[in-house]
Enzyme design. Structure first.
Site, PDB file in Angstrom:
ATOM      1  N   GLU A 126      -2.749  -2.544  -2.836  1.00 16.14           N
ATOM      2  CA  GLU A 126      -2.668  -1.346  -2.010  1.00 16.14           C
ATOM      3  C   GLU A 126      -3.962  -0.545  -2.045  1.00 16.14           C
ATOM      4  O   GLU A 126      -4.701  -0.571  -3.038  1.00 16.14           O
ATOM      5  CB  GLU A 126      -1.497  -0.461  -2.419  1.00 16.14           C
ATOM      6  CG  GLU A 126      -1.669   0.223  -3.758  1.00 16.14           C
ATOM      7  CD  GLU A 126      -0.535   1.199  -4.032  1.00 16.14           C
ATOM      8  OE1 GLU A 126      -0.719   2.408  -3.749  1.00 16.14           O
ATOM      9  OE2 GLU A 126       0.505   0.762  -4.535  1.00 16.14           O
ATOM     10  N   ARG A 137      -3.931  11.995  -3.048  1.00 13.01           N
ATOM     11  CA  ARG A 137      -4.132  10.784  -2.254  1.00 13.01           C
ATOM     12  C   ARG A 137      -3.346  10.771  -0.956  1.00 13.01           C
ATOM     13  O   ARG A 137      -3.623   9.972  -0.066  1.00 13.01           O
ATOM     14  CB  ARG A 137      -3.748   9.552  -3.086  1.00 13.01           C
ATOM     15  CG  ARG A 137      -4.696   9.294  -4.233  1.00 13.01           C
ATOM     16  CD  ARG A 137      -4.214   8.194  -5.164  1.00 13.01           C
ATOM     17  NE  ARG A 137      -4.084   6.924  -4.488  1.00 13.01           N
ATOM     18  CZ  ARG A 137      -3.212   5.978  -4.846  1.00 13.01           C
ATOM     19  NH1 ARG A 137      -2.394   6.171  -5.854  1.00 13.01           N
ATOM     20  NH2 ARG A 137      -3.158   4.847  -4.193  1.00 13.01           N
ATOM     21  N   ARG A 141      -1.254   4.486   3.330  1.00 12.26           N
ATOM     22  CA  ARG A 141      -1.785   3.339   2.579  1.00 12.26           C
ATOM     23  C   ARG A 141      -1.977   2.148   3.512  1.00 12.26           C
ATOM     24  O   ARG A 141      -1.305   2.024   4.537  1.00 12.26           O
ATOM     25  CB  ARG A 141      -0.828   2.885   1.470  1.00 12.26           C
ATOM     26  CG  ARG A 141      -0.450   3.922   0.442  1.00 12.26           C
ATOM     27  CD  ARG A 141      -1.566   4.139  -0.584  1.00 12.26           C
ATOM     28  NE  ARG A 141      -1.113   5.006  -1.648  1.00 12.26           N
ATOM     29  CZ  ARG A 141      -1.084   6.322  -1.615  1.00 12.26           C
ATOM     30  NH1 ARG A 141      -1.464   6.962  -0.534  1.00 12.26           N
ATOM     31  NH2 ARG A 141      -0.663   7.026  -2.646  1.00 12.26           N
ATOM     32  N   HIS A 156       4.129   6.618   2.871  1.00  7.28           N
ATOM     33  CA  HIS A 156       4.290   6.180   1.490  1.00  7.28           C
ATOM     34  C   HIS A 156       5.402   5.154   1.326  1.00  7.28           C
ATOM     35  O   HIS A 156       6.367   5.364   0.596  1.00  7.28           O
ATOM     36  CB  HIS A 156       4.494   7.375   0.554  1.00  7.28           C
ATOM     37  CG  HIS A 156       4.115   7.083  -0.868  1.00  7.28           C
ATOM     38  ND1 HIS A 156       5.049   6.823  -1.847  1.00  7.28           N
ATOM     39  CD2 HIS A 156       2.917   6.984  -1.463  1.00  7.28           C
ATOM     40  CE1 HIS A 156       4.440   6.593  -2.987  1.00  7.28           C
ATOM     41  NE2 HIS A 156       3.132   6.685  -2.785  1.00  7.28           N
TER      42      HIS A 156
END
Length: 167
Positions: A126, A137, A141, A156
């Site tokens: 990831e 963050r 992703r 997420h």
């Protein structure tokens, strides 16, 4: 002392076995037994679980032009050009092998949500797609598989889209 098997014990055993089969083959992200095809109605993967009417075969037949990796996941596709600018930058970093902006980039993605196709442990890595204005963050992703396939999640790991690179 000899143990007696009662009807209740046998029924409990059957219930446990049925639950195991459900978790392995029927639950979201499970792999159907060979010979069974996924439903033509695929989940978009969004939090509302809205469905699309595009057949899985149509979604999985196109190979992405950069890596030549077909979308065999049955997940919706997003073109590389449709990713946020930060996502396109992270894709470029993944292609060149880094360096990545976060120390957690490149770690194993466990696929515990079972949204992506099931693979052996360590198959997926990831990478963080930075979110402007976030102090951490953030939720975005890119997850990359060893065969070159890449997936984008804006939320997420709640939902994923296969990235058609080079488009």
């Amino acid at each position: 002392m000899r143990r007696r098997w009662t009807i209740g014990t046998l029924l409990l055993g059957l219930a446990v076995a049925a639950l195991a089969v459900f978790n392995l083959f029927i639950a979201p992200g499970g792999t159907p037994p060979s010979g069974l095809q996924p439903s033509a109605v695929q989940q978009s993967g969004g939090p509302q679980g809205t469905a699309t009417s595009a057949p899985a075969a149509a979604q999985s037949s196109s190979a992405d032009k950069v890596t030549g990796v077909p979308n065999v996941s049955g997940l919706p596709t997003i073109r590389e050009s449709q990713l946020p600018a930060e996502g396109r930058r992270i894709l470029a970093l993944i292609r060149q092998g880094g360096p990545y902006p976060y120390t957690r980039d490149g770690v194993t993605f466990g696929n515990f949500e079972r949204v992506l196709p099931r693979k052996a442990s360590g198959y997926y890595k990831e990478y963080t797609v930075p979110t402007p204005g976030e102090s951490d963050r953030g939720a975005r992703r890119i997850v990359a598989g060893q065969a070159g396939e890449k997936y984008y999640t804006p939320d997420h790991y709640e939902s994923f889209k296969f990235i058609a690179e080079g488009k």
